[in-house]
Design a protein around this motif. Structure first.
Motif, PDB file in Angstrom:
ATOM      1  N   CYS A 241       1.402  -1.702  -6.156  1.00  0.00           N
ATOM      2  CA  CYS A 241       0.064  -1.616  -5.567  1.00  0.00           C
ATOM      3  C   CYS A 241      -0.988  -2.187  -6.522  1.00  0.00           C
ATOM      4  O   CYS A 241      -1.009  -1.861  -7.708  1.00  0.00           O
ATOM      5  CB  CYS A 241      -0.258  -0.159  -5.237  1.00  0.00           C
TER       6      CYS A 241
ATOM      7  N   CYS B 125      -0.982  -5.644   3.525  1.00  0.00           N
ATOM      8  CA  CYS B 125      -0.734  -5.516   2.081  1.00  0.00           C
ATOM      9  C   CYS B 125      -0.364  -6.884   1.486  1.00  0.00           C
ATOM     10  O   CYS B 125       0.670  -7.459   1.848  1.00  0.00           O
ATOM     11  CB  CYS B 125       0.380  -4.506   1.804  1.00  0.00           C
TER      12      CYS B 125
ATOM     13  N   ILE C 165       3.861   3.858  -0.489  1.00  0.00           N
ATOM     14  CA  ILE C 165       3.285   2.774  -1.283  1.00  0.00           C
ATOM     15  C   ILE C 165       3.862   2.817  -2.683  1.00  0.00           C
ATOM     16  O   ILE C 165       3.762   3.838  -3.371  1.00  0.00           O
ATOM     17  CB  ILE C 165       1.745   2.876  -1.331  1.00  0.00           C
TER      18      ILE C 165
END
Length: 80
Positions: free
Chosen positions: A40, A21, A35
């Motif tokens: 994100c 990530c 998440i």
């Protein structure tokens, strides 16, 4: 759109998704990862890295796993 981690991650926590990530949006919970939908960037790196195929774009979460969408959001409301 954010990605959502679903039931195959429960008690798995192998962390490949965390490692790939680029914005550190994935955080550990007690028995699985979550998440952060506000962090994100929808790059899909986590989805392809997941060894148990537990990660989906929010719109593609299987119907029987949809409760993980709200679990994910609640995690970040309660933790941060």
């Amino acid at each position: 759109m954010a990605f959502v981690i679903t039931s195959p991650c429960r008690n798995e926590k192998s962390a490949e998704c965390v490692e790939v990530c680029p914005v550190d949006a994935i955080h550990p919970g007690d028995d699985m990862y979550f998440i952060d939908p506000d962090v994100c960037i929808d790059c899909a790196a986590c989805e392809t890295a997941c060894p148990v195929q537990a990660i989906y774009p929010e719109e593609e979460v299987p119907e029987d796993e949809e409760h993980y969408i709200s679990l994910n959001k609640k995690y970040f409301e309660n933790v941060f």
